[in-house]
Design a protein around this motif. Structure first.
Motif, PDB file in Angstrom:
ATOM      1  N   ILE A 147      -0.778  -2.912  -3.645  1.00 35.52           N
ATOM      2  CA  ILE A 147      -0.170  -2.671  -4.958  1.00 35.52           C
ATOM      3  C   ILE A 147      -0.012  -3.983  -5.710  1.00 35.52           C
ATOM      4  O   ILE A 147      -0.305  -4.073  -6.911  1.00 35.52           O
ATOM      5  CB  ILE A 147       1.183  -1.942  -4.783  1.00 35.52           C
ATOM      6  CG1 ILE A 147       0.914  -0.469  -4.503  1.00 35.52           C
ATOM      7  CG2 ILE A 147       2.042  -2.085  -6.029  1.00 35.52           C
ATOM      8  CD1 ILE A 147       2.136   0.318  -4.212  1.00 35.52           C
ATOM      9  N   ALA A 148       0.433  -5.027  -4.992  1.00 38.84           N
ATOM     10  CA  ALA A 148       0.571  -6.329  -5.649  1.00 38.84           C
ATOM     11  C   ALA A 148      -0.759  -6.765  -6.244  1.00 38.84           C
ATOM     12  O   ALA A 148      -0.827  -7.197  -7.402  1.00 38.84           O
ATOM     13  CB  ALA A 148       1.082  -7.365  -4.649  1.00 38.84           C
ATOM     14  N   GLY A 149      -1.836  -6.614  -5.453  1.00 36.50           N
ATOM     15  CA  GLY A 149      -3.149  -6.991  -5.959  1.00 36.50           C
ATOM     16  C   GLY A 149      -3.573  -6.122  -7.128  1.00 36.50           C
ATOM     17  O   GLY A 149      -4.105  -6.608  -8.135  1.00 36.50           O
ATOM     18  N   MET A 150      -3.261  -4.834  -7.022  1.00 37.56           N
ATOM     19  CA  MET A 150      -3.699  -3.905  -8.064  1.00 37.56           C
ATOM     20  C   MET A 150      -3.003  -4.186  -9.398  1.00 37.56           C
ATOM     21  O   MET A 150      -3.641  -4.174 -10.452  1.00 37.56           O
ATOM     22  CB  MET A 150      -3.390  -2.483  -7.612  1.00 37.56           C
ATOM     23  CG  MET A 150      -4.227  -1.432  -8.266  1.00 37.56           C
ATOM     24  SD  MET A 150      -4.059   0.101  -7.364  1.00 37.56           S
ATOM     25  CE  MET A 150      -2.465   0.646  -7.896  1.00 37.56           C
ATOM     26  N   ILE A 151      -1.682  -4.431  -9.335  1.00 37.88           N
ATOM     27  CA  ILE A 151      -0.958  -4.720 -10.585  1.00 37.88           C
ATOM     28  C   ILE A 151      -1.552  -5.964 -11.229  1.00 37.88           C
ATOM     29  O   ILE A 151      -1.787  -6.005 -12.445  1.00 37.88           O
ATOM     30  CB  ILE A 151       0.548  -4.935 -10.315  1.00 37.88           C
ATOM     31  CG1 ILE A 151       1.159  -3.716  -9.649  1.00 37.88           C
ATOM     32  CG2 ILE A 151       1.286  -5.212 -11.617  1.00 37.88           C
ATOM     33  CD1 ILE A 151       2.604  -3.925  -9.250  1.00 37.88           C
ATOM     34  N   GLY A 152      -1.799  -6.980 -10.401  1.00 33.79           N
ATOM     35  CA  GLY A 152      -2.344  -8.216 -10.950  1.00 33.79           C
ATOM     36  C   GLY A 152      -3.695  -8.005 -11.589  1.00 33.79           C
ATOM     37  O   GLY A 152      -3.945  -8.465 -12.710  1.00 33.79           O
ATOM     38  N   ARG A 154      -4.949  -5.270 -12.770  1.00 38.45           N
ATOM     39  CA  ARG A 154      -4.860  -4.469 -13.992  1.00 38.45           C
ATOM     40  C   ARG A 154      -4.353  -5.309 -15.166  1.00 38.45           C
ATOM     41  O   ARG A 154      -4.872  -5.221 -16.278  1.00 38.45           O
ATOM     42  CB  ARG A 154      -3.945  -3.269 -13.775  1.00 38.45           C
ATOM     43  CG  ARG A 154      -4.110  -2.244 -14.872  1.00 38.45           C
ATOM     44  CD  ARG A 154      -3.210  -1.066 -14.659  1.00 38.45           C
ATOM     45  NE  ARG A 154      -1.823  -1.422 -14.905  1.00 38.45           N
ATOM     46  CZ  ARG A 154      -0.816  -0.559 -14.778  1.00 38.45           C
ATOM     47  NH1 ARG A 154      -1.056   0.658 -14.365  1.00 38.45           N
ATOM     48  NH2 ARG A 154       0.415  -0.933 -15.028  1.00 38.45           N
TER      49      ARG A 154
ATOM     50  N   MET B  23       5.288  -0.538 -12.010  1.00 34.57           N
ATOM     51  CA  MET B  23       3.851  -0.475 -12.247  1.00 34.57           C
ATOM     52  C   MET B  23       3.492   0.797 -12.999  1.00 34.57           C
ATOM     53  O   MET B  23       2.693   0.783 -13.938  1.00 34.57           O
ATOM     54  CB  MET B  23       3.113  -0.519 -10.914  1.00 34.57           C
ATOM     55  CG  MET B  23       1.624  -0.320 -11.026  1.00 34.57           C
ATOM     56  SD  MET B  23       0.824  -0.194  -9.431  1.00 34.57           S
ATOM     57  CE  MET B  23       1.306   1.434  -8.917  1.00 34.57           C
ATOM     58  N   GLU B  96       3.805  -6.032 -16.950  1.00 34.04           N
ATOM     59  CA  GLU B  96       3.808  -5.869 -15.497  1.00 34.04           C
ATOM     60  C   GLU B  96       4.753  -6.817 -14.783  1.00 34.04           C
ATOM     61  O   GLU B  96       4.951  -6.698 -13.587  1.00 34.04           O
ATOM     62  CB  GLU B  96       2.397  -6.070 -14.931  1.00 34.04           C
ATOM     63  CG  GLU B  96       1.526  -4.832 -14.979  1.00 34.04           C
ATOM     64  CD  GLU B  96       0.812  -4.708 -16.304  1.00 34.04           C
ATOM     65  OE1 GLU B  96       1.026  -5.574 -17.177  1.00 34.04           O
ATOM     66  OE2 GLU B  96       0.059  -3.746 -16.484  1.00 34.04           O
ATOM     67  N   LEU B 100       5.876  -6.950 -10.692  1.00 34.80           N
ATOM     68  CA  LEU B 100       5.433  -8.014  -9.786  1.00 34.80           C
ATOM     69  C   LEU B 100       6.620  -8.708  -9.143  1.00 34.80           C
ATOM     70  O   LEU B 100       6.587  -9.052  -7.958  1.00 34.80           O
ATOM     71  CB  LEU B 100       4.574  -9.021 -10.551  1.00 34.80           C
ATOM     72  CG  LEU B 100       3.195  -8.503 -10.914  1.00 34.80           C
ATOM     73  CD1 LEU B 100       2.507  -9.437 -11.889  1.00 34.80           C
ATOM     74  CD2 LEU B 100       2.349  -8.342  -9.670  1.00 34.80           C
ATOM     75  N   VAL B 103       7.851  -6.398  -6.384  1.00 33.42           N
ATOM     76  CA  VAL B 103       6.967  -6.377  -5.216  1.00 33.42           C
ATOM     77  C   VAL B 103       7.123  -7.674  -4.414  1.00 33.42           C
ATOM     78  O   VAL B 103       7.207  -7.655  -3.180  1.00 33.42           O
ATOM     79  CB  VAL B 103       5.503  -6.169  -5.660  1.00 33.42           C
ATOM     80  CG1 VAL B 103       4.562  -6.404  -4.507  1.00 33.42           C
ATOM     81  CG2 VAL B 103       5.308  -4.765  -6.195  1.00 33.42           C
ATOM     82  N   ILE B 126       2.317 -10.629   0.587  1.00 27.71           N
ATOM     83  CA  ILE B 126       2.799  -9.812  -0.534  1.00 27.71           C
ATOM     84  C   ILE B 126       3.485 -10.717  -1.551  1.00 27.71           C
ATOM     85  O   ILE B 126       3.208 -10.667  -2.757  1.00 27.71           O
ATOM     86  CB  ILE B 126       3.765  -8.724  -0.031  1.00 27.71           C
ATOM     87  CG1 ILE B 126       3.035  -7.690   0.799  1.00 27.71           C
ATOM     88  CG2 ILE B 126       4.455  -8.043  -1.202  1.00 27.71           C
ATOM     89  CD1 ILE B 126       3.960  -6.753   1.538  1.00 27.71           C
ATOM     90  N   LEU B 129       0.833 -13.091  -3.250  1.00 25.09           N
ATOM     91  CA  LEU B 129      -0.109 -12.422  -4.157  1.00 25.09           C
ATOM     92  C   LEU B 129       0.590 -12.021  -5.461  1.00 25.09           C
ATOM     93  O   LEU B 129       0.056 -12.223  -6.557  1.00 25.09           O
ATOM     94  CB  LEU B 129      -0.691 -11.191  -3.455  1.00 25.09           C
ATOM     95  CG  LEU B 129      -1.986 -10.637  -4.026  1.00 25.09           C
ATOM     96  CD1 LEU B 129      -3.045 -11.704  -4.068  1.00 25.09           C
ATOM     97  CD2 LEU B 129      -2.466  -9.459  -3.208  1.00 25.09           C
ATOM     98  N   ALA B 130       1.813 -11.468  -5.325  1.00 23.30           N
ATOM     99  CA  ALA B 130       2.548 -11.089  -6.534  1.00 23.30           C
ATOM    100  C   ALA B 130       2.888 -12.326  -7.360  1.00 23.30           C
ATOM    101  O   ALA B 130       2.872 -12.287  -8.593  1.00 23.30           O
ATOM    102  CB  ALA B 130       3.817 -10.327  -6.150  1.00 23.30           C
ATOM    103  N   ALA B 133      -0.199 -13.390  -9.336  1.00 23.00           N
ATOM    104  CA  ALA B 133      -0.410 -12.513 -10.497  1.00 23.00           C
ATOM    105  C   ALA B 133       0.607 -12.824 -11.594  1.00 23.00           C
ATOM    106  O   ALA B 133       0.276 -12.848 -12.778  1.00 23.00           O
ATOM    107  CB  ALA B 133      -0.299 -11.049 -10.056  1.00 23.00           C
TER     108      ALA B 133
END
Lengths: 164, 452
Positions: A147-152, A154, B23, B96, B100, B103, B126, B129-130, B133
């Motif tokens: 999910i973290a990767g997906m939000i980023g 997107r 999200m 978002e 983030l 998460v 986790i 990565l968040a 982003a």
């Protein structure tokens, strides 16, 4: 399990990986990475872990490398890039093919075989019990990671609206 | 699964749910609603975590523990996450950011209770990565540079960590973190690699290169994730690993070297910074260094000192970054007279800086006292000297910035703060001054949590 075959396949994986990180062309490196992953899969089979071997071949050698290739091809499109790619690719398959053939060769001639070990097959029920029993927290955490990767992704892939 | 066991997982589940809700709402709801729903769910997770203060340990899975340390880390990470939510903005039109933050906080909660290599790795990834982003969300050149550096460094750190975990597994045949005590050369190599991987995330020298860029180029919320949420989680993971003592002497030696280098180098470079955010970036490296020194020295007070120090550092860095987010990229000169132009922001900034410097009557003073007494109790005089030298250097630049905030008023009117940011600043001020004047409750909590 067969230690000889496992060591043979691991050595091939190492050689292919060493070749991969010394190539100049990304595509060549990618094909060698593919060969390294296939050889690693063979090593898992030789160590009587057919499940890990199958996952290795399906997900890493299959899906992950395919995504890499896809990204590289979409980044560089156009006729002249295609011509350059074709020139680059003309001999690129040789080394990876050699590695893959060498990795599978002992199996073909009957040297390998996971004879003396227990067949370490993992049934679907065992896998489910493990993933949603003892390891349930880790499974959920993996989904959170995705999910973290997906939000980023997107957020990043929206059309630029601030001066891009 | 019994009710108590279910409740033990509820803070993690609710924080993850907050991320998913954020999200799902981001494309359809206004930014304020997204942030409100996310913050409400994280606050609910915090309430559940607080309500379990005296409960019996009830961990339904062996992968995670439910001890005092995990609970302390969970509460601190959730508080920090809520603080970041108060000033995370809709960067570059992207809504978002709250998702983030939630998460990443969920990853930190998982990390606080990690008893198994898989949860350790997943929690770290986790959060990282968040954070990446979040860093690239504004899509400016500086943000992209910060995010890219963090991405490369985090990738190298994750690879080192995985290799180290594999060595630990090869040596002990177990992936449980407490099974890695002692050991021969294989265990030592594994411990060194695990430490290197964690040092990337904890921004210890020489694995710190991403930190200043993240603080100056990325949004303040991303910097706050690195400086507060992730620091709490990785600090607690390091404490847990230190109690297990993997790889014999290699672990404390590595911690002492990386921590000592971070405490000196971070402060030396911070001394030369004129930009507020770069100064905070380099000084956070130094604070990580002090914590690593305490862990390297060990002794009975180490765990307690680490927790008190973290509890004092988190409100300080959050308050400083909250004000920095409102001010935008500023230098020391731009801070002049902030106390007069915007009293709340100015007071929060000044007190945060004094707390990071370790002056009374702030929580940072208690943290520093604990730091030095833990090092002295362990009779680690060399490490104590390094930490004292670093803290002395830090006095200079923290005071320079704090004095600037108190200078006579001039320049533009102060920044405007939304009410969530104001509320967060008030809470942070209370958390800075309260334990500074009356430290007993914090100390009691930390010592209860640090005991195994």
């Amino acid at each position: 399990m067969s230690w000889g075959l496992a060591i043979w396949a691991s050595a091939l994986a190492l050689a292919a990986a060493a070749l991969a990180v010394t190539r100049d062309s990304v595509v060549h490196a990618l094909l060698l990475l593919l060969a390294a992953l296939v050889a690693l899969g063979v090593a898992f089979f030789a160590l009587a872990s057919p499940f890990a071997g199958a996952i290795q071949l399906l997900i890493y050698a299959g899906a992950v490398v395919a995504v890499f290739v896809f990204v590289i091809m979409t980044v560089e499109a156009g006729p002249e890039a295609r011509a350059r790619e074709r020139a680059l690719l003309s001999g690129a398959w040789r080394w990876p093919a050699v590695v893959a053939v060498l990795a599978f060769l002992p199996m073909l001639v009957g040297l390998g075989g996971t004879a003396d070990g227990t067949p370490g097959g993992v049934g679907a029920a065992d896998l489910g019990l493990l993933m949603f029993g003892e390891w349930a927290v880790a499974t959920e955490l993996v989904s959170l990671l995705l999910i973290a990767g997906m939000i980023g992704v997107r957020a990043l892939s929206r059309k630029g609206r601030d001066g891009e | 699964m019994s009710g108590a066991e279910f409740l033990s997982l509820a803070p993690l589940a609710l924080t993850g749910l907050a991320g998913i809700a954020g999200m799902a709402l981001a494309p359809v709801a206004p930014a304020r609603a997204v942030r409100g729903v996310t913050a409400a769910l994280v606050a609910l997770a915090l309430v559940v975590a607080l309500s379990r203060a005296g409960a019996e340990p009830a961990a339904p899975y062996a992968l995670m523990v439910d001890d005092g340390l995990a609970r302390f880390g969970t509460v601190l990470a959730l508080l920090a996450g809520l603080g970041v939510l108060a000033f995370a903005r809709a960067e570059g039109g992207a809504r978002e950011a709250p998702a983030l933050v939630a998460v990443a906080t969920a990853g930190a909660v998982a990390l606080a209770g990690a008893a198994h290599a898989a949860v350790l790795f997943l929690g770290l990834e986790i959060t990282t990565l968040a954070m990446i982003a979040l860093a690239v969300l504004p899509r400016t050149a500086e943000a992209a540079e910060a995010g890219y550096k963090l991405f490369l460094m985090a990738g190298a750190g994750a690879a080192a960590l995985l290799l180290g975990l594999a060595f630990g597994f090869a040596d002990s045949g177990s992936l449980m973190l407490d099974a890695w005590a002692g050991g021969g050369p294989v265990a030592a190599v594994g411990a060194a690699l695990v430490l290197a991987g964690l040092a990337f995330k904890f921004s210890l020298v020489p694995f710190h290169m991403w930190t200043p860029d993240l603080f100056s180029g990325a949004p303040a919320s991303a910097a706050a994730m690195a400086g507060a949420v992730s620091k709490v989680a990785v600090g607690i993971a390091l404490l847990r690993l230190t109690e297990a003592a993997p790889g014999g002497a290699a672990w404390p030696l590595g911690l002492a070297l990386a921590g000592g280098a971070a405490a000196i180098l971070g402060n030396l470079v911070a001394l030369r910074q004129e930009s507020l955010s770069r100064m905070l970036g380099y000084s956070t490296i130094a604070h990580s260094g002090y914590l690593a020194l305490v862990l390297a020295a060990g002794g009975g007070l180490a765990g307690e000192a680490l927790l008190v120090y973290l509890a004092a550092y988190v409100p300080a860095i959050l308050a400083a970054l909250c004000v920095a987010a409102a001010l935008g990229p500023v230098t020391r000169d731009d801070l002049r007279g902030l106390v007069h132009r915007q009293p709340l922001a100015g007071a929060a900034m000044a007190l945060a800086l004094l707390s990071m410097a370790g002056l009374p009557p702030t929580a940072g003073f208690i943290g520093k006292v604990y730091l030095f007494s833990a090092l002295a109790a362990a009779e680690a005089w060399a490490l104590l000297g390094v930490a004292a030298l670093g803290a002395a250097l830090a006095f200079v630049y923290y005071l320079r910035f704090a004095v600037a905030a108190f200078a006579s008023a001039e320049g533009a009117p102060g920044p405007t703060l939304g009410w969530p940011a104001r509320a967060a600043l008030v809470v942070a001020l209370a958390a800075l001054v309260g334990p500074g004047l009356y430290p007993e409750p914090l100390i009691a909590l930390a010592s209860a949590a640090a005991l195994p």
